[in-house]
Write a protein that holds these residues in place. Structure first.
Motif, short mmCIF file in Angstrom:
data_model
loop_
_atom_site.label_atom_id
_atom_site.label_comp_id
_atom_site.label_asym_id
_atom_site.label_seq_id
_atom_site.Cartn_x
_atom_site.Cartn_y
_atom_site.Cartn_z
N GLY A 242 0.81 -1.22 0.00
CA GLY A 242 0.00 0.00 0.00
C GLY A 242 0.84 1.26 0.00
O GLY A 242 0.32 2.37 -0.09
N GLU A 243 2.16 1.09 0.12
CA GLU A 243 3.07 2.24 0.00
C GLU A 243 3.46 2.38 -1.47
O GLU A 243 3.33 1.45 -2.26
CB GLU A 243 4.33 1.99 0.83
N ASP A 244 3.96 3.55 -1.84
CA ASP A 244 4.56 3.69 -3.15
C ASP A 244 5.75 2.73 -3.19
O ASP A 244 6.40 2.49 -2.16
CB ASP A 244 5.04 5.14 -3.35
N GLY A 245 6.02 2.19 -4.36
CA GLY A 245 7.17 1.28 -4.40
C GLY A 245 7.24 0.50 -5.69
O GLY A 245 6.44 0.70 -6.61
N PHE A 246 8.22 -0.37 -5.73
CA PHE A 246 8.58 -1.06 -6.98
C PHE A 246 8.85 -2.54 -6.72
O PHE A 246 9.18 -2.94 -5.61
CB PHE A 246 9.85 -0.43 -7.56
N GLU A 247 8.73 -3.32 -7.79
CA GLU A 247 9.19 -4.70 -7.77
C GLU A 247 10.20 -4.84 -8.90
O GLU A 247 9.95 -4.39 -10.02
CB GLU A 247 8.01 -5.66 -7.90
N VAL A 248 11.33 -5.44 -8.58
CA VAL A 248 12.44 -5.51 -9.52
C VAL A 248 12.75 -6.97 -9.84
O VAL A 248 13.02 -7.76 -8.94
CB VAL A 248 13.71 -4.84 -8.92
N SER A 249 12.67 -7.30 -11.12
CA SER A 249 13.06 -8.64 -11.57
C SER A 249 14.49 -8.56 -12.07
O SER A 249 14.81 -7.78 -12.97
CB SER A 249 12.12 -9.09 -12.69
N ILE A 250 15.37 -9.35 -11.45
CA ILE A 250 16.81 -9.24 -11.71
C ILE A 250 17.41 -10.65 -11.74
O ILE A 250 16.92 -11.55 -11.04
CB ILE A 250 17.47 -8.35 -10.62
#
Lengths: 370, 121
Positions: free
Chosen positions: A196-204
């Motif tokens: 529910g916060e601003d944010g990201f998911e990173v596929s690495i």
């Protein structure tokens, strides 16, 4: 037990490890579940290993048509870079899994689904797959979530260039792009998350994830966060958790996520029940339950109204933000409505409670820019 | 002070036992968010579950190490359950019990025996 590429890193950071969906995962770090939750909500940044989740790629000219059949969402109308939360529905309109599908190109979709459902989902998708489509798991990739008010500020430091001008400020909520990190590593970054916060998911790539994780963790604003706080963060937002709040007998209409059903969309698996419930209303519906006095009501806690059982919690626990116990469960709309005074039965004691929206804390995710 | 293998501590003054959970137990549970205190005046047999300590991840019973009647409870835990974590042996006490059978404590450990138990874990 299966391990993510960060297993050794979690141990070195002092994480307490538990089994989750067949994986050895961190439940909390030395900071502790409660403070980890408060850290993420409190204007900082949390970094989460969610590499246990399944990452898949679908390719082929008819991918959008196919995805519009196995989910209630019309992917033919979804633009490039757009991520959609939706469900895989079975023939009876029940939810096989909830997942996020992102259109990478006209004929290419990135799919992220739950760890515990990975094999089941893949088997279901393959059993329906047409021969012109390619569907493969990205087994060499990790997935990490970077969540909190300063997530954009922190993550941007590590980006050299990429889509959206290489600028995360241009990446709207529920969008995904390809980026090059300053060390040359190519990653996928979606403005998505489960807090529910601003944010990201990173596929690495697995081979690059530990170094990236440690560099992010070295930032003052960042703490690693375990699955415990991930659960309390999502519970405050009313996000459902598969296997608890959703299962293969529950329809998306019952789950109050009817917005996954695209307008005027037909021809998808499970549509007879889903469309009927959408127009006539479901027999039971997911609602929130908030305790009015102290005590903790967890999953399976019986909920009573006027002394009679009306349902039970599909998940529940302490809200560090509201400092009271919250939960969600399924109730019959003709028996229960918002604002009703009920009781949560904890160790044979009735604790006064109220039926509420399941969204207990307002999301701070960035609105989609038009 | 005496200790049990279930990680309760007992401080005896006359016929009154003050009971809490050890720092080790509090640490293992994580920060507490709720403590269900026993009812004043209730009597318990040795090893009855007489209180519940809850962290955000789990609820755990606290077993009374000695039979007796509850003569005081630590009301400050209602609003500050984290006292159990931050001051396990002082401000984080749970209840005081009027001891019915002192022999119940024969199997309790002294500090060195309890420390050894933790080391052997």
């Amino acid at each position: 037990m299966k391990k993510t590429a960060l297993n050794e890193t979690h141990r070195a950071q002092g994480a307490k490890m538990v089994e989750f969906a067949g994986f050895d995962m961190p439940i909390n770090y030395p900071l502790g579940m409660l403070k980890e939750h408060e850290w993420v909500r409190g204007g900082n940044v949390g970094i989460f290993d969610v590499s246990h989740m399944g990452q898949f790629m679908m390719r082929g000219g008819n991918s959008a048509e196919f995805l519009s059949k196995i989910t209630p969402t019309n992917f033919k109308n979804v633009g490039n870079a757009n991520a959609k939360y939706t469900v895989l529905a079975n023939e009876n309109g029940g939810i096989i899994d909830d997942l996020i599908i992102t259109r990478m190109a006209d004929d290419k979709f990135f799919i992220v689904l739950n760890a515990g459902c990975k094999e089941k989902d893949a088997a279901w998708i393959r059993s329906n797959l047409t021969s012109d489509l390619v569907f493969e798991e990205l087994i060499d990739r990790s997935l990490i979530a970077i969540q909190g008010a300063k997530a954009e500020l922190i993550l941007q430091k590590f980006i050299k260039n990429g889509d959206f001008g290489g600028n995360l400020a241009n990446l709207p909520y529920m969008n995904l792009g390809s980026f090059i990190l300053v060390d040359g590593e190519e990653v996928l970054i979606g403005r998505t998350g489960y807090t529910g916060e601003d944010g990201f998911e990173v596929s690495i790539r697995n081979s690059a994830v530990a170094a990236f994780w440690l560099k992010i963790c070295a930032e003052d604003a960042v703490e690693p966060i375990g699955l415990g706080a991930r659960d309390s963060l999502r519970l405050e937002m009313g996000y459902p958790l598969y296997g608890h709040d959703l299962d293969d007998s529950t329809s998306p209409i019952e789950a109050s996520i009817g917005w996954v059903v695209s307008k005027d969309h037909t021809g998808f698996i499970g549509e007879s029940r889903i469309l009927a419930e959408k127009s006539q209303g479901p027999k039971r519906k997911r609602m929130g339950v908030k305790l009015l006095e102290k005590g903790i009501a967890r999953e399976a806690t019986e909920i009573r109204k006027n002394g009679k059982k009306i349902g039970s919690l599909s998940s529940g626990g302490y809200s560090p933000e509201l400092k009271i116990s919250i939960g969600q469960g399924y109730f019959a709309p003709n028996e229960v409505k918002l604002g009703d005074k009920v009781a949560a039965v904890v160790r044979d004691r009735e604790i006064p409670a109220e039926i509420t929206s399941f969204v207990f804390v307002n999301p701070k995710t960035k609105a989609v820019k038009k | 002070m005496k200790y049990t293998k279930d990680h309760e501590w007992i401080k005896i003054e006359g016929d009154i036992a003050t009971i809490g959970i050890t720092e080790y137990a509090a640490e293992a549970l994580g920060e507490l968010v709720y403590v269900e205190l026993p009812k004043l005046g209730n009597s318990y047999k040795k090893h009855d579950a007489f209180a519940v300590v809850e962290s955000s991840k789990s609820a755990s019973d606290v077993y009374i190490p000695v039979a007796g009647e509850v003569v005081a409870v630590n009301d400050s835990l209602n609003n500050n359950p984290e006292l159990v974590n931050n001051s396990s042996y002082q401000d984080g006490w749970i209840a005081k019990v009027k001891i019915a059978n002192l022999a119940d404590l024969d199997d309790a450990m002294d500090e060195s025996a309890y420390k050894k138990l933790l080391q052997d874990k």
